[in-house]
Design a protein around this motif. Structure first.
Motif, PDB file in Angstrom:
ATOM      1  N   GLN A 110      26.818   0.969 -41.117  1.00  0.00           N
ATOM      2  CA  GLN A 110      26.375   2.524 -41.583  1.00  0.00           C
ATOM      3  C   GLN A 110      25.556   2.897 -42.904  1.00  0.00           C
ATOM      4  O   GLN A 110      24.810   3.652 -42.878  1.00  0.00           O
ATOM      5  CB  GLN A 110      27.619   3.417 -41.692  1.00  0.00           C
ATOM      6  N   ILE A 141      22.129   1.484 -42.330  1.00  0.00           N
ATOM      7  CA  ILE A 141      21.371   2.600 -41.458  1.00  0.00           C
ATOM      8  C   ILE A 141      21.184   3.738 -42.292  1.00  0.00           C
ATOM      9  O   ILE A 141      19.891   4.219 -42.278  1.00  0.00           O
ATOM     10  CB  ILE A 141      22.237   3.016 -40.358  1.00  0.00           C
ATOM     11  N   ASP A 142      21.932   4.320 -43.159  1.00  0.00           N
ATOM     12  CA  ASP A 142      21.751   5.335 -43.890  1.00  0.00           C
ATOM     13  C   ASP A 142      20.541   5.114 -44.943  1.00  0.00           C
ATOM     14  O   ASP A 142      19.979   6.063 -45.152  1.00  0.00           O
ATOM     15  CB  ASP A 142      22.944   5.848 -44.811  1.00  0.00           C
ATOM     16  N   GLU A 167      18.269   3.060 -44.403  1.00  0.00           N
ATOM     17  CA  GLU A 167      17.371   2.795 -43.653  1.00  0.00           C
ATOM     18  C   GLU A 167      16.641   1.254 -44.170  1.00  0.00           C
ATOM     19  O   GLU A 167      15.509   1.145 -44.193  1.00  0.00           O
ATOM     20  CB  GLU A 167      16.122   3.845 -43.594  1.00  0.00           C
ATOM     21  N   ILE A 181      20.397  -3.995 -42.177  1.00  0.00           N
ATOM     22  CA  ILE A 181      20.933  -3.629 -40.822  1.00  0.00           C
ATOM     23  C   ILE A 181      20.958  -4.931 -40.265  1.00  0.00           C
ATOM     24  O   ILE A 181      21.932  -5.148 -39.483  1.00  0.00           O
ATOM     25  CB  ILE A 181      19.810  -2.632 -40.272  1.00  0.00           C
ATOM     26  N   GLU A 195      21.344   5.222 -31.986  1.00  0.00           N
ATOM     27  CA  GLU A 195      21.211   6.593 -32.555  1.00  0.00           C
ATOM     28  C   GLU A 195      20.286   6.530 -33.632  1.00  0.00           C
ATOM     29  O   GLU A 195      19.165   7.232 -33.811  1.00  0.00           O
ATOM     30  CB  GLU A 195      22.332   7.154 -33.112  1.00  0.00           C
ATOM     31  N   TYR A 196      20.472   5.514 -34.460  1.00  0.00           N
ATOM     32  CA  TYR A 196      19.383   5.297 -35.630  1.00  0.00           C
ATOM     33  C   TYR A 196      17.969   4.841 -35.149  1.00  0.00           C
ATOM     34  O   TYR A 196      17.154   5.387 -35.428  1.00  0.00           O
ATOM     35  CB  TYR A 196      19.866   3.776 -36.432  1.00  0.00           C
ATOM     36  N   TYR A 197      17.821   3.989 -33.949  1.00  0.00           N
ATOM     37  CA  TYR A 197      16.359   3.398 -33.456  1.00  0.00           C
ATOM     38  C   TYR A 197      15.877   4.771 -32.758  1.00  0.00           C
ATOM     39  O   TYR A 197      14.535   4.870 -32.823  1.00  0.00           O
ATOM     40  CB  TYR A 197      16.548   2.538 -32.616  1.00  0.00           C
ATOM     41  N   ASN A 231      16.520   7.849 -33.073  1.00  0.00           N
ATOM     42  CA  ASN A 231      16.020   9.014 -34.337  1.00  0.00           C
ATOM     43  C   ASN A 231      15.036   8.765 -34.860  1.00  0.00           C
ATOM     44  O   ASN A 231      14.439   9.628 -35.886  1.00  0.00           O
ATOM     45  CB  ASN A 231      17.352   9.332 -34.785  1.00  0.00           C
ATOM     46  N   THR A 232      14.596   7.548 -35.277  1.00  0.00           N
ATOM     47  CA  THR A 232      13.775   7.088 -36.105  1.00  0.00           C
ATOM     48  C   THR A 232      12.337   6.558 -35.179  1.00  0.00           C
ATOM     49  O   THR A 232      11.238   6.019 -35.830  1.00  0.00           O
ATOM     50  CB  THR A 232      13.955   5.880 -36.916  1.00  0.00           C
TER      51      THR A 232
END
Length: 194
Positions: free
Chosen positions: A100, A103-104, A106, A111, A134-136, A138-139
């Protein structure tokens, strides 16, 4: 931000036989922050940790990690995670926190290290895939998002949401036929999806 802190505090108050166990570490940290004293949250937690169970220590440290992440102080967050390894036997949970934070921040290198570490634990697969989806997504990294949505799909009971995201990833990658074929093979069942 204050609401998030208060909600975090509220979530760590548990009732058992009319006795309350309060996550002392986070409360002490918040009190010192509230009265504007500069106190290292970890040092404060150390001062009260002898009164906490392992679970309470783990929760207190994870709350500190969350606070440091919100403040974007990733060095302090990682230092706190390193301290967690000394007080908690719940290594899979700690590795999820590391993911996490990566990810926060980036931080792709971190990661990738955290993914590798988390996938060593079977119980972490779902949560790892979920965070990465979610990460990939949303980015706008749709190739990676597609990969992790496909990996998480067999792990969920209702797949309509995942199927929708898979189709969107295909569309964003200009793979229209594959997106349409995916939806034909896996029609969306939830209400509201037409």
């Amino acid at each position: 931000l204050v609401y998030k802190y208060l909600w975090s505090w509220h979530c760590n108050v548990y009732c058992f036989s009319f006795k309350f166990t309060i996550n002392l570490g986070i409360i002490v940290h918040l009190i010192f922050e509230k009265i504007n004293k500069t106190v290292n949250g970890f040092k404060t937690l150390q001062e009260v940790s002898e009164y906490l169970t392992e679970i309470q220590k783990t929760l207190a440290y994870s709350n500190l990690v969350e606070i440091y992440s919100i403040k974007r102080d990733f060095t302090a967050a990682r230092e706190t995670i390193n301290k967690m390894y000394l007080v908690s036997s719940n290594i899979p949970y700690i590795t999820l926190l590391e993911l996490q934070i990566a990810i926060d921040e980036e931080n792709e290198e971190e990661i990738n290290k955290a993914i590798e570490e988390n996938l060593k634990y079977e119980q972490n697969k779902f949560e790892t895939y979920k965070l990465l989806c979610e990460y990939y997504y949303n980015t706008d990294q749709y190739e990676e998002a597609l990969k992790y949505h496909k990996l998480i799909r067999p792990l969920v009971a209702s797949t309509s949401f995942i199927d929708e995201k898979i189709a969107i990833c295909y569309l964003c990658l200009d793979k229209y036929d594959e997106g349409i074929n995916h939806l034909k093979e896996n029609p969306l069942e939830d209400e509201g999806h037409n």
